[in-house]
Design a protein around this motif. Sequence first.
Motif, PDB file in Angstrom:
ATOM      1  N   UNK A 198       0.799  -9.828  -1.495  1.00 52.72           N
ATOM      2  CA  UNK A 198       0.184 -11.117  -1.814  1.00 52.72           C
ATOM      3  C   UNK A 198      -0.898 -11.514  -0.825  1.00 52.72           C
ATOM      4  N   UNK A 199      -0.971 -10.854   0.328  1.00 49.28           N
ATOM      5  CA  UNK A 199      -2.027 -11.155   1.289  1.00 49.28           C
ATOM      6  C   UNK A 199      -3.370 -10.645   0.769  1.00 49.28           C
ATOM      7  N   UNK A 248       2.190 -12.523  -5.708  1.00 51.27           N
ATOM      8  CA  UNK A 248       2.628 -13.842  -5.251  1.00 51.27           C
ATOM      9  C   UNK A 248       3.654 -13.762  -4.131  1.00 51.27           C
ATOM     10  N   UNK A 249       3.481 -14.633  -3.117  1.00 49.06           N
ATOM     11  CA  UNK A 249       4.459 -14.772  -2.049  1.00 49.06           C
ATOM     12  C   UNK A 249       5.326 -16.003  -2.188  1.00 49.06           C
ATOM     13  N   UNK A 250       5.151 -16.758  -3.278  1.00 50.20           N
ATOM     14  CA  UNK A 250       5.879 -18.014  -3.438  1.00 50.20           C
ATOM     15  C   UNK A 250       7.382 -17.791  -3.615  1.00 50.20           C
ATOM     16  N   UNK A 251       7.749 -16.763  -4.361  1.00 48.74           N
ATOM     17  CA  UNK A 251       9.165 -16.502  -4.595  1.00 48.74           C
ATOM     18  C   UNK A 251       9.871 -16.097  -3.304  1.00 48.74           C
ATOM     19  N   UNK A 252       9.202 -15.321  -2.474  1.00 48.55           N
ATOM     20  CA  UNK A 252       9.798 -14.929  -1.198  1.00 48.55           C
ATOM     21  C   UNK A 252      10.028 -16.144  -0.301  1.00 48.55           C
ATOM     22  N   UNK A 253       9.035 -17.025  -0.244  1.00 45.63           N
ATOM     23  CA  UNK A 253       9.174 -18.232   0.574  1.00 45.63           C
ATOM     24  C   UNK A 253      10.283 -19.133   0.047  1.00 45.63           C
ATOM     25  N   UNK A 254      10.340 -19.309  -1.270  1.00 51.99           N
ATOM     26  CA  UNK A 254      11.376 -20.162  -1.851  1.00 51.99           C
ATOM     27  C   UNK A 254      12.760 -19.565  -1.621  1.00 51.99           C
ATOM     28  N   UNK A 269      -0.930 -16.680  -3.228  1.00 49.04           N
ATOM     29  CA  UNK A 269      -0.995 -15.633  -4.235  1.00 49.04           C
ATOM     30  C   UNK A 269      -2.430 -15.157  -4.324  1.00 49.04           C
ATOM     31  N   UNK A 270      -2.595 -13.870  -4.621  1.00 46.74           N
ATOM     32  CA  UNK A 270      -3.907 -13.238  -4.577  1.00 46.74           C
ATOM     33  C   UNK A 270      -4.051 -12.292  -5.760  1.00 46.74           C
TER      34      UNK A 270
END
Length: 384
Positions: A198-199, A248-254, A269-270
């Motif tokens: 996601x980066x 996306x990195x949102x799921x990992x953070x959540x 997300x990228x």
Amino acid sequence: MAPSIAEIPEKTENAPITVPVKAVEGSAEATKIRRVIEEEGGKTTASYPNYLPVWDHNEKYPVLEPFEHVEHGLNADPTFKDLLPSSSKITKLTPSTGSEVTGVQLSKLSAAGKDQLALLVAQRKVVAFRDQDFADLPIQEALDFGGYFGRHHIHPTSGNPEGYPEIHLVHRDGSKSEFESFLANRNSAVGWHSDVTYEQQPPGTTFLYIFDGPEAGGDTAFVNQVEAYNRLSPALKERLHGLKAVHSGFEQAEGSRSRGGVVRREPVQTEHPLVRTHPATGEKALFVNGGFTRSIVGLRKEESDALLGFLLNHVGRGIDYQVRVRWAPKTVVVWDNRVTAHSAIVDWITGERRHLARITPQAERPYETPYVSEPEPKPEVFKA
């Protein structure tokens, strides 16, 4: 696995990192610091207690800034004379993917040897180096070695050795309860992913080294995304070029927040191309993974789900372009995160600790080169 570090936007390969913002003591933001060594009562059986994970909820990092990556494998000597002396031995693990090397000490490599390491790993995708001294080096020396290959990435949610947020730690106790919890909502431990895609600039040449592991089990599997691309039909290859996918990195953070874990940097997300080109080898590789790839840009949901599902299944079932690396003491595994995906194998319930550290240099932003049509294979003519 890991993301990256907040840095001063300086156009150098290894831009200096910014100091994390610490919450004011006593404020609402100032929260706990979790230390595994404290959870073990101050006494531990870990072989390297200085590498036991710490999660500091006070550390916050700003968004990552772009940086100029130098690809060290690009002009490396393809004879590998500075990396593989005559006293060394290199063995292929499978014909297409993976090698094992003995008789080389990574920490002693010259700059030319490091350049050749980047090229060898790009070509073989994953290389296991045995009998290494990485774990015994001062942590900063290990980081200095890894920093040659790119800007260090600080993971937003993982534990790290205290004072060294650039190190991503993998730590499991191997208990039956942990195993059952891990498999509570799944039938298999397999979870193919490429680290923190996601980066904007995901990792390239990546290092993982072991401290403790079970006598049997806890291997790591890798899949060759170049060969996965090569196995596709010319018509499908052509269609994939020009398409992008959302990572996306949102799921990992959540997921971390829901467990009371840390989130050091707000998720992002990228969009990246479905097919990326490696700057040193020119090879094209599929750039999708089940960990972070969520959808294909420009397609309707049903279309995106179908195509992405096919590609992920294609990668996951490709046993003929996968390799399983067995860990042993003093092993360092080096892989190219741009052209591989991997999965830990959680298959032991003996209570043995599995403890590893990852150094994760970031690389260039993924790009693709134009599709070149391939000649259609000529039908074979039967000859009596």
